[in-house]
Write an enzyme that holds these catalytic residues in place. Structure first.
Site, PDB file in Angstrom:
ATOM      1  N   ASP A 258      85.060  73.773  21.461  1.00 37.35           N
ATOM      2  CA  ASP A 258      85.686  74.099  20.184  1.00 37.35           C
ATOM      3  C   ASP A 258      84.599  74.727  19.335  1.00 37.35           C
ATOM      4  O   ASP A 258      83.442  74.300  19.378  1.00 37.35           O
ATOM      5  CB  ASP A 258      86.261  72.859  19.505  1.00 37.35           C
ATOM      6  CG  ASP A 258      87.189  73.258  18.368  1.00 37.35           C
ATOM      7  OD1 ASP A 258      88.002  74.185  18.557  1.00 37.35           O
ATOM      8  OD2 ASP A 258      87.103  72.674  17.274  1.00 37.35           O
TER       9      ASP A 258
ATOM     10  N   GLY B 218      87.450  87.428  17.066  1.00 35.61           N
ATOM     11  CA  GLY B 218      87.378  86.544  15.896  1.00 35.61           C
ATOM     12  C   GLY B 218      86.564  87.127  14.749  1.00 35.61           C
ATOM     13  O   GLY B 218      86.786  88.257  14.307  1.00 35.61           O
ATOM     14  N   TYR B 219      85.589  86.349  14.300  1.00 30.73           N
ATOM     15  CA  TYR B 219      84.787  86.751  13.136  1.00 30.73           C
ATOM     16  C   TYR B 219      83.591  87.628  13.510  1.00 30.73           C
ATOM     17  O   TYR B 219      82.753  87.917  12.648  1.00 30.73           O
ATOM     18  CB  TYR B 219      84.305  85.490  12.385  1.00 30.73           C
ATOM     19  CG  TYR B 219      85.446  84.658  11.814  1.00 30.73           C
ATOM     20  CD1 TYR B 219      86.026  84.980  10.594  1.00 30.73           C
ATOM     21  CD2 TYR B 219      85.959  83.562  12.499  1.00 30.73           C
ATOM     22  CE1 TYR B 219      87.083  84.240  10.070  1.00 30.73           C
ATOM     23  CE2 TYR B 219      87.013  82.808  11.994  1.00 30.73           C
ATOM     24  CZ  TYR B 219      87.569  83.155  10.784  1.00 30.73           C
ATOM     25  OH  TYR B 219      88.616  82.419  10.276  1.00 30.73           O
ATOM     26  N   ASP B 220      83.499  88.068  14.769  1.00 31.30           N
ATOM     27  CA  ASP B 220      82.349  88.887  15.184  1.00 31.30           C
ATOM     28  C   ASP B 220      82.121  90.117  14.288  1.00 31.30           C
ATOM     29  O   ASP B 220      80.966  90.439  13.979  1.00 31.30           O
ATOM     30  CB  ASP B 220      82.490  89.332  16.651  1.00 31.30           C
ATOM     31  CG  ASP B 220      82.150  88.212  17.635  1.00 31.30           C
ATOM     32  OD1 ASP B 220      81.575  87.199  17.200  1.00 31.30           O
ATOM     33  OD2 ASP B 220      82.463  88.357  18.822  1.00 31.30           O
TER      34      ASP B 220
ATOM     35  N   LYS C 283      74.807  89.426  22.027  1.00 35.87           N
ATOM     36  CA  LYS C 283      75.519  88.237  21.523  1.00 35.87           C
ATOM     37  C   LYS C 283      75.289  87.056  22.465  1.00 35.87           C
ATOM     38  O   LYS C 283      75.025  85.940  22.018  1.00 35.87           O
ATOM     39  CB  LYS C 283      77.026  88.513  21.392  1.00 35.87           C
ATOM     40  CG  LYS C 283      77.776  87.291  20.868  1.00 35.87           C
ATOM     41  CD  LYS C 283      79.262  87.457  20.710  1.00 35.87           C
ATOM     42  CE  LYS C 283      79.864  86.126  20.267  1.00 35.87           C
ATOM     43  NZ  LYS C 283      81.327  86.123  20.227  1.00 35.87           N
TER      44      LYS C 283
HETATM   45  P1  IMP Z   1      89.311  77.583  18.730  1.00 37.62           P
HETATM   46  O1  IMP Z   1      87.984  77.038  19.144  1.00 37.62           O
HETATM   47  O2  IMP Z   1      89.991  78.344  19.817  1.00 37.62           O
HETATM   48  O3  IMP Z   1      90.132  76.602  18.014  1.00 37.62           O
HETATM   49  O4  IMP Z   1      89.082  78.716  17.648  1.00 37.62           O
HETATM   50  C1  IMP Z   1      87.876  78.999  17.124  1.00 37.62           C
HETATM   51  C2  IMP Z   1      87.996  80.188  16.201  1.00 37.62           C
HETATM   52  O5  IMP Z   1      86.704  80.350  15.637  1.00 37.62           O
HETATM   53  C3  IMP Z   1      88.344  81.479  16.915  1.00 37.62           C
HETATM   54  O6  IMP Z   1      89.689  81.792  16.851  1.00 37.62           O
HETATM   55  C4  IMP Z   1      87.515  82.486  16.130  1.00 37.62           C
HETATM   56  O7  IMP Z   1      88.227  82.883  15.006  1.00 37.62           O
HETATM   57  C5  IMP Z   1      86.318  81.669  15.679  1.00 37.62           C
HETATM   58  N1  IMP Z   1      85.217  81.836  16.640  1.00 37.62           N
HETATM   59  C6  IMP Z   1      84.727  80.928  17.516  1.00 37.62           C
HETATM   60  N2  IMP Z   1      83.732  81.449  18.248  1.00 37.62           N
HETATM   61  C7  IMP Z   1      83.610  82.722  17.840  1.00 37.62           C
HETATM   62  C8  IMP Z   1      82.756  83.790  18.251  1.00 37.62           C
HETATM   63  O8  IMP Z   1      81.929  83.695  19.170  1.00 37.62           O
HETATM   64  N3  IMP Z   1      82.927  84.940  17.585  1.00 37.62           N
HETATM   65  C9  IMP Z   1      83.826  85.102  16.587  1.00 37.62           C
HETATM   66  N4  IMP Z   1      84.650  84.165  16.190  1.00 37.62           N
HETATM   67  C10 IMP Z   1      84.549  82.963  16.810  1.00 37.62           C
END
Ligand code: IMP
Length: 209
Positions: free
Chosen positions: A82, A166-168, A188
């Site tokens: 997570d 995601g937030y990359d 990365k």
């Molecule tokens: P989950 O772990 O799938 O519940 O979601 C984690 C969320 O955090 C993702 O949907 C992304 O929005 C963000 N996130 C986690 N790891 C990364 C990453 O390596 N890059 C960008 N966003 C991330």
């Protein structure tokens, strides 16, 4: 099966199910763990396994819940992670709500827009943020171990770059003057929170073998 360990490295000593349906995360995990003598299995081979609700108060809690639930139900060893983003100027939000910051089912773009709006007017030095990742390994009888990793950066003024997820596009690394989405997978995967956690995961797993 999504990957057999390379026979030239060593033959697989164990099967481990990767408990994530996020293809991008899975690619990163496999890249980082590719030399382990493990056969990694994908969740698509187990369509009857449920979606595990991520309702914990920490990344560790969620990773442990996912790994132990899926291990109990599948009878396999399971690794689950997570992860998310903590922004200092927002009291560590979105944190465990990173995936649904702009609402249930929000797209990455919607989450990034909400984040940039929340930080409007905040000057660069105060836009500090930390990506965090917890990775848990469980067997059917329960948790084996959990490890964590983190990576510090700044939230950019606008999204930049096309790689990653995601937030990359808004996670800016001052030492490279680029976002994760501009840097691409090679860099990365050297720096990220997931890499830091998986390095520890690898060490602990090798100790077990
Ligand atoms: P989950 O772990 O799938 O519940 O979601 C984690 C969320 O955090 C993702 O949907 C992304 O929005 C963000 N996130 C986690 N790891 C990364 C990453 O390596 N890059 C960008 N966003 C991330």
């Amino acid at each position: 099966m999504i990957r057999k360990a390379d026979a030239r490295v060593s033959s697989p000593v164990r099967q481990i199910l990767i408990g994530t349906r996020n293809i991008k995360k899975r690619e990163e995990i496999l890249e980082i763990l590719r030399e382990l003598p493990v056969e990694f299995l994908g969740l698509e081979r187990f369509p009857s396994l449920p979606e595990v609700l991520e309702d914990g108060h920490s990344f560790q809690e969620n990773a442990i819940k996912k790994a132990t639930t899926l291990a109990r139900l599948s009878g396999l060893w399971v690794m689950a992670e997570d992860s998310g983003l903590e922004v200092d100027a927002l009291g560590k939000e979105p944190g465990v709500f990173s995936a649904r910051y702009a609402g249930e089912g929000a797209t990455y773009e919607e989450n990034n827009s909400k984040l940039l709006k929340a930080l409007e007017g905040v000057p660069t030095p105060r836009r500090t943020a930390t990506f965090r990742c917890a990775v848990a390994l469980a067997r059917p009888e329960g948790l084996i171990f959990v490890v964590e990793g983190s990576c510090k950066g700044l939230i950019a003024q606008e999204p930049r770059g096309r790689h990653g997820f995601g937030y990359d596009p808004v996670f800016y690394l001052p030492e490279y003057k680029k976002t994760f989405a501009e840097l691409g997978p090679e860099i990365k995967n050297r720096l990220s929170h997931r890499t830091q956690a998986l390095k520890r995961f690898k060490e602990k797993l090798l100790e077990l073998f």
